[in-house]
Each structure stands twice: as C-alpha cells, then as structure tokens.
Design a protein around this motif. Structure first.
Motif, PDB file in Angstrom:
ATOM      1  N   LEU A  87      23.243  58.120   4.843  1.00 24.39           N
ATOM      2  CA  LEU A  87      21.782  58.058   4.944  1.00 24.39           C
ATOM      3  C   LEU A  87      21.132  57.855   3.578  1.00 24.39           C
ATOM      4  O   LEU A  87      20.140  57.125   3.456  1.00 24.39           O
ATOM      5  CB  LEU A  87      21.250  59.329   5.609  1.00 24.39           C
ATOM      6  N   LEU A  88      21.692  58.480   2.544  1.00 21.69           N
ATOM      7  CA  LEU A  88      21.170  58.288   1.192  1.00 21.69           C
ATOM      8  C   LEU A  88      21.347  56.839   0.756  1.00 21.69           C
ATOM      9  O   LEU A  88      20.411  56.213   0.234  1.00 21.69           O
ATOM     10  CB  LEU A  88      21.884  59.218   0.214  1.00 21.69           C
ATOM     11  N   ALA A  89      22.546  56.297   0.964  1.00 21.11           N
ATOM     12  CA  ALA A  89      22.809  54.898   0.595  1.00 21.11           C
ATOM     13  C   ALA A  89      21.890  53.956   1.369  1.00 21.11           C
ATOM     14  O   ALA A  89      21.402  52.959   0.818  1.00 21.11           O
ATOM     15  CB  ALA A  89      24.271  54.554   0.862  1.00 21.11           C
ATOM     16  N   ALA A 191      29.255  53.527  -1.809  1.00 24.64           N
ATOM     17  CA  ALA A 191      30.150  52.769  -0.931  1.00 24.64           C
ATOM     18  C   ALA A 191      31.607  52.971  -1.318  1.00 24.64           C
ATOM     19  O   ALA A 191      32.493  52.979  -0.467  1.00 24.64           O
ATOM     20  CB  ALA A 191      29.795  51.280  -0.980  1.00 24.64           C
ATOM     21  N   ARG A 192      31.860  53.147  -2.614  1.00 19.89           N
ATOM     22  CA  ARG A 192      33.223  53.423  -3.057  1.00 19.89           C
ATOM     23  C   ARG A 192      33.684  54.797  -2.557  1.00 19.89           C
ATOM     24  O   ARG A 192      34.850  54.983  -2.227  1.00 19.89           O
ATOM     25  CB  ARG A 192      33.286  53.379  -4.584  1.00 19.89           C
ATOM     26  N   ARG A 193      32.781  55.754  -2.471  1.00 21.63           N
ATOM     27  CA  ARG A 193      33.124  57.068  -1.911  1.00 21.63           C
ATOM     28  C   ARG A 193      33.467  56.946  -0.426  1.00 21.63           C
ATOM     29  O   ARG A 193      34.248  57.737   0.112  1.00 21.63           O
ATOM     30  CB  ARG A 193      31.947  58.031  -2.065  1.00 21.63           C
ATOM     31  N   LEU A 194      32.844  55.975   0.239  1.00 22.15           N
ATOM     32  CA  LEU A 194      33.011  55.804   1.682  1.00 22.15           C
ATOM     33  C   LEU A 194      33.960  54.665   2.009  1.00 22.15           C
ATOM     34  O   LEU A 194      33.838  54.024   3.051  1.00 22.15           O
ATOM     35  CB  LEU A 194      31.632  55.534   2.322  1.00 22.15           C
ATOM     36  N   VAL A 201      30.028  49.203   8.776  1.00 16.16           N
ATOM     37  CA  VAL A 201      29.393  50.433   9.277  1.00 16.16           C
ATOM     38  C   VAL A 201      28.272  50.886   8.352  1.00 16.16           C
ATOM     39  O   VAL A 201      27.170  51.227   8.807  1.00 16.16           O
ATOM     40  CB  VAL A 201      30.439  51.552   9.444  1.00 16.16           C
ATOM     41  N   LEU A 202      28.526  50.887   7.045  1.00 14.70           N
ATOM     42  CA  LEU A 202      27.490  51.295   6.099  1.00 14.70           C
ATOM     43  C   LEU A 202      26.305  50.331   6.156  1.00 14.70           C
ATOM     44  O   LEU A 202      25.144  50.763   6.164  1.00 14.70           O
ATOM     45  CB  LEU A 202      28.057  51.355   4.678  1.00 14.70           C
ATOM     46  N   ALA A 203      26.580  49.039   6.216  1.00 21.66           N
ATOM     47  CA  ALA A 203      25.500  48.049   6.320  1.00 21.66           C
ATOM     48  C   ALA A 203      24.730  48.238   7.624  1.00 21.66           C
ATOM     49  O   ALA A 203      23.501  48.053   7.661  1.00 21.66           O
ATOM     50  CB  ALA A 203      26.072  46.637   6.234  1.00 21.66           C
ATOM     51  N   ALA A 244      26.987  38.538   5.166  1.00 26.31           N
ATOM     52  CA  ALA A 244      27.243  38.727   3.735  1.00 26.31           C
ATOM     53  C   ALA A 244      27.716  40.153   3.424  1.00 26.31           C
ATOM     54  O   ALA A 244      28.692  40.346   2.697  1.00 26.31           O
ATOM     55  CB  ALA A 244      25.990  38.405   2.928  1.00 26.31           C
ATOM     56  N   TYR A 245      27.044  41.150   4.000  1.00 27.55           N
ATOM     57  CA  TYR A 245      27.409  42.524   3.659  1.00 27.55           C
ATOM     58  C   TYR A 245      28.699  42.971   4.334  1.00 27.55           C
ATOM     59  O   TYR A 245      29.421  43.825   3.795  1.00 27.55           O
ATOM     60  CB  TYR A 245      26.260  43.482   3.964  1.00 27.55           C
ATOM     61  N   ALA A 246      29.018  42.416   5.499  1.00 31.46           N
ATOM     62  CA  ALA A 246      30.319  42.703   6.101  1.00 31.46           C
ATOM     63  C   ALA A 246      31.430  42.208   5.174  1.00 31.46           C
ATOM     64  O   ALA A 246      32.439  42.892   4.961  1.00 31.46           O
ATOM     65  CB  ALA A 246      30.428  42.048   7.474  1.00 31.46           C
TER      66      ALA A 246
END
Length: 312
Positions: A87-89, A191-194, A201-203, A244-246
């Motif tokens: 959520l922060l990202a 993103a590196r942490r995740l 998923v993050l995108a 692009a983000y995938a």
C-alpha cells in the motif's frame, strides 16, 4: 560434462548469469515502452489527475487480465507482512505519476522524463541504506557517468539561461520531477523487498489505489470527449502501465538494485529521441553528447555485470 559433474561454483555462476539475462530483457523492453509515453500524454489532451486516473483504471483492467491468464489472481490477497509495504509503494507511485504528468504541462515531455530519472542515484543510496546492498565502485562510477550524461542530455543548463528558464512554471516542473524521482526510487527499493511477489501484483495494487483515489478528477473536471482522446488514455493504462510494468517488475525481481539503477537510463534515452523525432525538439551538441555518455555508461555497467557472473 554432465550437470552432476559440474563444479558447484560454475553451476551457481551459470544460474546467476541466466537469471540476470532473464531480468535484463523484460526490464529493458518495459523501459523502452515507457520512453514513448510523452506522445500519448500529449495526444490525450487531459489534465494530470485525469490522465493518471485513466492510466490506473485501464492499467487495472490490463493487469487483471494478465494475472487471470497466468492463474495468479490468488496472489492479490496480501499477507500482513506485505500489505503495508504494498500500500505504501502504491501510494508513492500514484503520487509520482501525478507529479510526472503535472510536470509535462510545464516543461517538455523529454525533459520531464529525463529529469524524472534522477532516481538512479536515489536507488543506489536507498538500496544501500534500506537493503544493505553495496553497489561497488564499478556500479557507482557507471551511475555517476550516466548522471553526467543525463544533465547534458536534458539541456537544462541552456534552458535555465533562456527566457523559458526564467519562468516560474518551468522550475515548478523541474521540482515536481525531482520529487517524483525520489518517490519512484523508493518504490523501486520496496519492490526489491517484495521480489517474491508474482510480476504484476504490485503494479495491480498501484493501479487499484490510483483508481479508487483519483476517480473524482474526471468526475468533477469533466470527462474527455469520446473518441481519440479515450484511445490515447486507454493506451496509457494498457501499454504504458499494464504491459510495461509487468515487464519491468519481472526484470526487477531478478536484478540487483545497482544494475537496475543503471538500466533505468534506457527509458530517458529513448524519451529524448522520441521528443526529438516526434515533437521536433532538436538536440544540441551537448545534448547529443549526453545521450552518448548515457549509452556508454550502460555498456560499461553491463560489461562489469557480465564479468562478475562469468564462471571462473
């Protein structure tokens, strides 16, 4: 030689090389797609908040289809240990997108993209502070060289001395880009942490948060006229976000932050060329030198990376 008889260090180095190349290609392809975003923002003729909402909404549709195709919709359910970071990202990325589009209303798309990519230095710093990753002298030198090329390529020094540089809105645009760069660098480190999270998923969560928060913008400011404007805005979501983000997050999960910091210069280098060819913003001699310097920095960094992963 059979796999069973291979030296363990050779197998490890080979696997590292394969993983790095598997991250390199999607990351570069995703960055190359983002390099053309200025055309779509210009043609859409929408305000910053409206453009960001469309990017999030259509990006959400595209990423949902992507995860459905890969049978990974279950990955959208967040664990307690990752929910806060996701959520922060997402909030930081959406704010970064708003700043980016707002900057494009004040300075040229090419200059906005290039200034936005002051983030590699932030990525190296935050990666070292938050993740304990030491980029090494080779990588630091490559990023410093690329940053020099970046400053030259923007033409910001010439513009600062020009009549445009004397206008407050120009410096507001510059400030928005620099702040957005820091926020995006923070997202890269998160993103590196995740990295164990499936690509996309993050995108998806970034687009979901943006869609939920920014829907009031087009509702209150007015919806774009139906037709070409909607097509350009839809492409912002489907091409420059979902696709692009995938690709970028797929590559990011397989690359160290030091290498990501250098490869991020692919995006502004392509954006400068697009700005030149499409918008007619011709590059001066110093700007051309800057593009070449960025290219040399990427080559220099990649040669160092391949040397480190080569089996001994």
């Amino acid at each position: 030689m059979t796999a069973a008889n291979m030296d363990p260090s050779s197998r490890t180095a080979s696997a590292t090389t394969g993983e790095a190349f598997g991250g390199l290609l999607p990351f570069v392809l995703g960055s190359a797609l983002l390099g053309s975003i200025g055309i779509f923002v210009h043609m859409a003729q929408a305000g910053a908040l409206t453009a960001t909402w469309f990017r999030c909404a259509f990006g959400l549709l595209g990423l949902t289809a992507w995860l459905l195709w890969r049978r990974q919709l279950h990955a959208l359910r967040l664990a307690r240990s990752t929910a806060g970071w996701v959520l922060l990202a997402s909030a930081l990325m959406v704010l970064g997108w708003v700043l980016f589009f707002a900057a494009m209303e004040r300075i040229s798309a090419g200059v906005a993209v290039v200034l936005f990519h002051m983030q590699p230095m932030w990525v190296l710093l935050l990666g070292a502070l938050c993740l304990g990753e030491q980029p090494g002298r080779h990588r630091v030198a490559a990023v410093a060289l690329a940053m020099l090329g970046l400053v030259l390529a923007t033409g910001v020094l010439q513009q600062a001395a020009s009549q445009q540089g004397a206008q407050p809105q120009y410096w507001w645009g510059v400030g928005m880009c620099l702040l957005g760069a820091f926020l995006t660098a923070a997202v890269t480190v998160i993103a590196r942490r995740l990295r164990a999270m499936p690509a996309g998923v993050l995108a998806w969560w970034q687009c979901a948060v943006g869609s939920a928060v920014l829907w009031l913008a087009p509702a209150t400011q007015g919806w774009p006229a139906w037709g070409a404007s909607w097509a350009w805005l839809a492409a912002l979501g489907l091409v420059h976000t979902a696709t692009a983000y995938a690709l970028i997050y797929t590559g990011m999960s397989r690359l160290p932050t030091g290498r990501i910091a250098v490869l991020q210069f692919v995006y502004p280098a392509i954006a400068i060329v697009v700005d030149w060819q499409y918008f007619g913003h011709r590059l001066g001699a110093l700007q051309m030198v800057g593009v070449v310097v960025m290219g040399l920095a990427i080559v220099y960094a990649e040669r160092g990376a391949s040397g480190k992963t080569r089996p001994s």
